[in-house]
Design a protein around this motif. Structure first.
Motif, PDB file in Angstrom:
ATOM      1  N   SER A  96       0.832  -1.202   0.000  1.00  0.00           N
ATOM      2  CA  SER A  96       0.000   0.000   0.000  1.00  0.00           C
ATOM      3  C   SER A  96       0.858   1.240   0.000  1.00  0.00           C
ATOM      4  CB  SER A  96      -0.899   0.064   1.233  1.00  0.00           C
ATOM      5  OG  SER A  96      -1.600  -1.121   1.378  1.00  0.00           O
ATOM      6  N   TYR A 100       0.820   4.028  -3.099  1.00  0.00           N
ATOM      7  CA  TYR A 100       0.414   5.424  -2.979  1.00  0.00           C
ATOM      8  C   TYR A 100       1.565   6.397  -3.095  1.00  0.00           C
ATOM      9  CZ  TYR A 100      -4.304   4.098  -1.630  1.00  0.00           C
ATOM     10  OH  TYR A 100      -5.574   3.603  -1.634  1.00  0.00           O
ATOM     11  N   LYS A 101       2.749   5.963  -2.698  1.00  0.00           N
ATOM     12  CA  LYS A 101       3.853   6.915  -2.641  1.00  0.00           C
ATOM     13  C   LYS A 101       4.919   6.695  -3.713  1.00  0.00           C
ATOM     14  CE  LYS A 101       3.555   9.210   1.282  1.00  0.00           C
ATOM     15  NZ  LYS A 101       4.290  10.114   2.121  1.00  0.00           N
ATOM     16  N   PHE A 151       0.294  -5.848 -10.403  1.00  0.00           N
ATOM     17  CA  PHE A 151      -0.349  -5.266  -9.220  1.00  0.00           C
ATOM     18  C   PHE A 151      -1.766  -4.829  -9.581  1.00  0.00           C
ATOM     19  CE2 PHE A 151      -1.144  -2.818  -5.530  1.00  0.00           C
ATOM     20  CZ  PHE A 151      -1.602  -1.562  -5.921  1.00  0.00           C
ATOM     21  N   PHE A 155      -5.324  -6.499  -8.001  1.00  0.00           N
ATOM     22  CA  PHE A 155      -6.242  -5.729  -7.179  1.00  0.00           C
ATOM     23  C   PHE A 155      -7.370  -5.108  -7.984  1.00  0.00           C
ATOM     24  CE2 PHE A 155      -4.213  -6.128  -3.143  1.00  0.00           C
ATOM     25  CZ  PHE A 155      -2.918  -6.470  -3.473  1.00  0.00           C
ATOM     26  N   ASP A 156      -7.555  -5.628  -9.180  1.00  0.00           N
ATOM     27  CA  ASP A 156      -8.700  -5.220  -9.987  1.00  0.00           C
ATOM     28  C   ASP A 156      -8.733  -3.708 -10.226  1.00  0.00           C
ATOM     29  OD1 ASP A 156     -12.294  -5.668  -9.918  1.00  0.00           O
ATOM     30  OD2 ASP A 156     -10.834  -6.183 -11.458  1.00  0.00           O
ATOM     31  N   LEU A 157      -7.605  -3.132 -10.584  1.00  0.00           N
ATOM     32  CA  LEU A 157      -7.543  -1.701 -10.845  1.00  0.00           C
ATOM     33  C   LEU A 157      -7.233  -1.459 -12.307  1.00  0.00           C
ATOM     34  CD1 LEU A 157      -5.202  -0.904  -7.828  1.00  0.00           C
ATOM     35  CD2 LEU A 157      -7.605  -0.271  -7.942  1.00  0.00           C
ATOM     36  N   GLU A 162      -7.299   4.514  -9.972  1.00  0.00           N
ATOM     37  CA  GLU A 162      -8.429   3.876  -9.296  1.00  0.00           C
ATOM     38  C   GLU A 162      -8.113   3.436  -7.882  1.00  0.00           C
ATOM     39  OE1 GLU A 162     -10.410   0.744 -11.194  1.00  0.00           O
ATOM     40  OE2 GLU A 162     -11.227   2.006 -12.792  1.00  0.00           O
ATOM     41  N   LEU A 163      -6.924   3.739  -7.398  1.00  0.00           N
ATOM     42  CA  LEU A 163      -6.592   3.394  -6.013  1.00  0.00           C
ATOM     43  C   LEU A 163      -7.610   4.047  -5.093  1.00  0.00           C
ATOM     44  CD1 LEU A 163      -2.725   3.846  -5.770  1.00  0.00           C
ATOM     45  CD2 LEU A 163      -3.985   1.752  -5.297  1.00  0.00           C
ATOM     46  N   PRO A 164      -8.139   3.279  -4.131  1.00  0.00           N
ATOM     47  CA  PRO A 164      -9.110   3.896  -3.227  1.00  0.00           C
ATOM     48  C   PRO A 164      -8.512   5.095  -2.519  1.00  0.00           C
ATOM     49  CG  PRO A 164      -8.507   1.684  -2.492  1.00  0.00           C
ATOM     50  CD  PRO A 164      -7.899   1.871  -3.824  1.00  0.00           C
ATOM     51  N   GLN A 165      -9.335   6.103  -2.326  1.00  0.00           N
ATOM     52  CA  GLN A 165      -8.887   7.308  -1.654  1.00  0.00           C
ATOM     53  C   GLN A 165      -8.424   6.960  -0.242  1.00  0.00           C
ATOM     54  OE1 GLN A 165      -9.848  11.139  -1.615  1.00  0.00           O
ATOM     55  NE2 GLN A 165      -8.827  10.886  -3.589  1.00  0.00           N
ATOM     56  N   LEU A 166      -7.310   7.540   0.153  1.00  0.00           N
ATOM     57  CA  LEU A 166      -6.859   7.334   1.529  1.00  0.00           C
ATOM     58  C   LEU A 166      -7.907   7.948   2.446  1.00  0.00           C
ATOM     59  CD1 LEU A 166      -3.052   8.126   1.354  1.00  0.00           C
ATOM     60  CD2 LEU A 166      -4.125   5.928   1.741  1.00  0.00           C
ATOM     61  N   THR A 167      -8.421   7.142   3.330  1.00  0.00           N
ATOM     62  CA  THR A 167      -9.523   7.619   4.168  1.00  0.00           C
ATOM     63  C   THR A 167      -9.105   8.767   5.044  1.00  0.00           C
ATOM     64  OG1 THR A 167      -8.939   5.725   5.510  1.00  0.00           O
ATOM     65  CG2 THR A 167     -11.043   5.655   4.355  1.00  0.00           C
TER      66      THR A 167
ATOM     67  N   PHE B 103      -2.206   4.142   6.046  1.00  0.00           N
ATOM     68  CA  PHE B 103      -1.802   3.038   5.187  1.00  0.00           C
ATOM     69  C   PHE B 103      -2.351   1.704   5.645  1.00  0.00           C
ATOM     70  CE2 PHE B 103       0.299   5.142   1.982  1.00  0.00           C
ATOM     71  CZ  PHE B 103       1.060   6.175   2.506  1.00  0.00           C
ATOM     72  N   GLN B 105      -5.275   1.408   6.800  1.00  0.00           N
ATOM     73  CA  GLN B 105      -6.607   1.483   6.215  1.00  0.00           C
ATOM     74  C   GLN B 105      -6.568   1.139   4.730  1.00  0.00           C
ATOM     75  OE1 GLN B 105      -8.428   2.913   8.763  1.00  0.00           O
ATOM     76  NE2 GLN B 105     -10.417   2.433   7.880  1.00  0.00           N
ATOM     77  N   GLN B 109      -8.377  -1.873   2.480  1.00  0.00           N
ATOM     78  CA  GLN B 109      -9.215  -1.628   1.307  1.00  0.00           C
ATOM     79  C   GLN B 109      -8.690  -2.365   0.082  1.00  0.00           C
ATOM     80  OE1 GLN B 109      -9.185   2.760   1.681  1.00  0.00           O
ATOM     81  NE2 GLN B 109     -11.378   2.618   1.308  1.00  0.00           N
ATOM     82  N   LEU B 110      -7.378  -2.379  -0.060  1.00  0.00           N
ATOM     83  CA  LEU B 110      -6.776  -3.096  -1.177  1.00  0.00           C
ATOM     84  C   LEU B 110      -7.048  -4.583  -1.053  1.00  0.00           C
ATOM     85  CD1 LEU B 110      -3.334  -1.425  -1.883  1.00  0.00           C
ATOM     86  CD2 LEU B 110      -5.326  -1.505  -3.355  1.00  0.00           C
ATOM     87  N   LYS B 113     -10.310  -5.291  -2.472  1.00  0.00           N
ATOM     88  CA  LYS B 113     -10.273  -5.264  -3.935  1.00  0.00           C
ATOM     89  C   LYS B 113      -9.712  -6.590  -4.459  1.00  0.00           C
ATOM     90  CE  LYS B 113     -10.397  -1.996  -6.561  1.00  0.00           C
ATOM     91  NZ  LYS B 113     -11.485  -1.652  -7.488  1.00  0.00           N
ATOM     92  N   LYS B 114      -8.732  -7.113  -3.761  1.00  0.00           N
ATOM     93  CA  LYS B 114      -8.118  -8.378  -4.176  1.00  0.00           C
ATOM     94  C   LYS B 114      -9.151  -9.491  -4.140  1.00  0.00           C
ATOM     95  CE  LYS B 114      -3.884 -11.039  -3.431  1.00  0.00           C
ATOM     96  NZ  LYS B 114      -4.301 -12.370  -2.967  1.00  0.00           N
ATOM     97  N   ARG B 117     -11.375  -9.275  -7.062  1.00  0.00           N
ATOM     98  CA  ARG B 117     -10.696  -9.746  -8.266  1.00  0.00           C
ATOM     99  C   ARG B 117     -10.712 -11.259  -8.350  1.00  0.00           C
ATOM    100  NH1 ARG B 117      -8.814 -12.092 -11.668  1.00  0.00           N
ATOM    101  NH2 ARG B 117      -7.037 -11.636 -13.030  1.00  0.00           N
TER     102      ARG B 117
END
Lengths: 185, 234
Positions: A96, A100-101, A151, A155-157, A162-167, B103, B105, B109-110, B113-114, B117
């Motif tokens: 993760s 994101y980074k 990747f 993760f179906d992206l 499409e990465l989920p927004q960081l909450t 992270f 979190q 979430q990832l 998604k997995k 898939r």
């Protein structure tokens, strides 16, 4: 749509491996841009073919013909599922952070996690979920890690967007700002 | 050998701290550092009592907490308040905790998604087989050869004595191959059965069969079936 059946046939034959945009361009003798256009049209047209058990998924530049989620149950009754690769919590966390980074060095990942990430990073490299193509300009020229098409597939992206927004991303950073700026005079 | 054990299911000191913060319902932006440090160190102690080795990062965090705690106790000079910006000694830690929580979190979430898939399936890619190149066509199909061999095997059983002394006979394939090749120099065609009856044992029969397959593979002999007999020739 001119190339519909050809694309469909190619997607079927490629199965799990998926069809790369570049390869399709070569096969159809078109430019990549034109090919992308054709694929976009194809996907819209394919979606309209309902009811169907199949769908076309896009992962970055890779297109795959797959079954739809609704049929998971019946398929699993019939087909023996190969060993699903499970990712440990450590590997997931590490992944993760990299996702994101990116691009990011191992040390930077360590700092965020508060622990050493050698193990998880090696696992992720082995599974082809991350790669290191470049090095940072900082001292020691450490490797920079980024995520791969695999990747996206896992993760179906469709893309990194499409990465989920960081909450609480906005909320939390606001709070953090307030916190940091408090008591300062 | 030193074994490093993960404390419970924590991924590291940050994870443990977040757990304690949630458990005690602490406001992450106003951490009562004394209490948190106490709880954290208590936790480490209980691990030590269980005689588990604590990973180094946890100890580093313990000293970091103590450092923060001691800084909080220090009186703040007036000059600092006027000229400089007062740094909350908890600042760095809080930033770390908040980022780490984000992270954690994201990771969950990832993970979801997995799972999604994994509801989708695709088939393996179609492989086009490459034809291997035969220099000479086999004059006989292997299954016919095997069938013929089975017949001979059965015949042998009928011939074998009712009481048997079981002994191990060492017959090497190389020896049989050589024998066969020498025989073929003399005779143009050899009957498989004849060879077997000459020697008598099942072990020899099996070894002979293997020798034949090997020589066939090397294209050194030809094997034919005629009237339910196997014939070997060059």
């Amino acid at each position: 749509m001119q190339y519909f059946e050809q694309i469909e046939a190619l997607l079927y034959v490629h199965g799990d491996e998926g069809l790369l945009l570049a390869d399709l361009a070569e096969l159809l003798n078109l430019s990549q841009a034109a090919t992308r256009q054709q694929m976009d049209l194809f996907m819209i047209a394919y979606d309209k073919r309902q009811p169907s058990a199949l769908q076309v998924k896009q992962y970055g530049d890779l297109y795959k013909l797959m079954t739809q989620a609704a049929y998971q149950e019946i398929i699993e009754k019939a087909v023996y599922r190969k060993n699903i690769n499970r990712l440990s919590p450590a590997a997931l966390e590490t992944l993760s952070i990299i996702a994101y980074k990116q691009p990011i060095t191992r040390l930077e990942v360590d700092e965020i996690r508060g622990v050493a990430s050698d193990g998880p990073i090696n696992t992720l490299l082995t599974k082809g979920l991350i790669v290191s193509k470049k090095r940072s300009d900082k001292i020691g020229r450490p490797r920079l890690f980024t995520t791969t098409t695999e990747f996206l597939n896992c993760f179906d992206l469709t893309s990194l967007e499409e990465l989920p927004q960081l909450t609480y991303e906005d909320n939390l950073s606001q709070q953090l700002d307030l916190f940091l700026n408090d008591d300062k005079s | 050998m030193v074994y490093e054990v993960k404390l419970d299911v924590f991924e590291g000191p940050l994870d443990l701290l977040l757990h304690l913060i949630n458990k005690m319902e602490i406001d992450i932006f106003d951490i009562p550092i004394k209490i948190l440090t106490e709880q954290y160190i208590d936790y480490l102690h209980s691990m030590q009592q269980l005689e588990l080795n604590i990973a180094a990062e946890y100890l580093v965090m313990a000293s970091t907490l103590l450092l923060i705690k001691s800084k909080m106790i220090l009186p703040v000079h007036e000059e600092m308040m006027i000229d400089e910006v007062y740094d909350d000694p908890r600042e760095t830690l809080v930033q770390q905790l908040v980022e780490y929580q984000q992270f954690k979190q994201a990771a969950s979430q990832l993970s979801f998604k997995k799972q999604q898939r994994e509801q989708l399936f695709s088939k393996a890619p179609t492989e086009v087989e490459v034809q291997t190149h035969y220099t000479e066509p086999l004059k006989m199909e292997v299954n016919l050869l095997v069938q013929a061999f089975e017949r001979v095997l059965n015949k042998q059983l009928l011939h074998s004595p009712s009481e048997k002394l079981v002994h191990r006979e060492e017959i090497s394939i190389d020896v049989v191959i050589q024998e066969l090749q020498e025989k073929l120099l003399v005779e143009s065609r050899i009957k498989f059965n004849e060879l077997v009856y000459q020697h008598g044992s099942r072990a020899y029969m099996i070894t002979l069969f293997l020798a034949m397959l090997e020589l066939l593979k090397q294209n050194q002999i030809n094997v034919e079936e005629h009237n339910k007999e196997i014939y070997i020739s060059k």
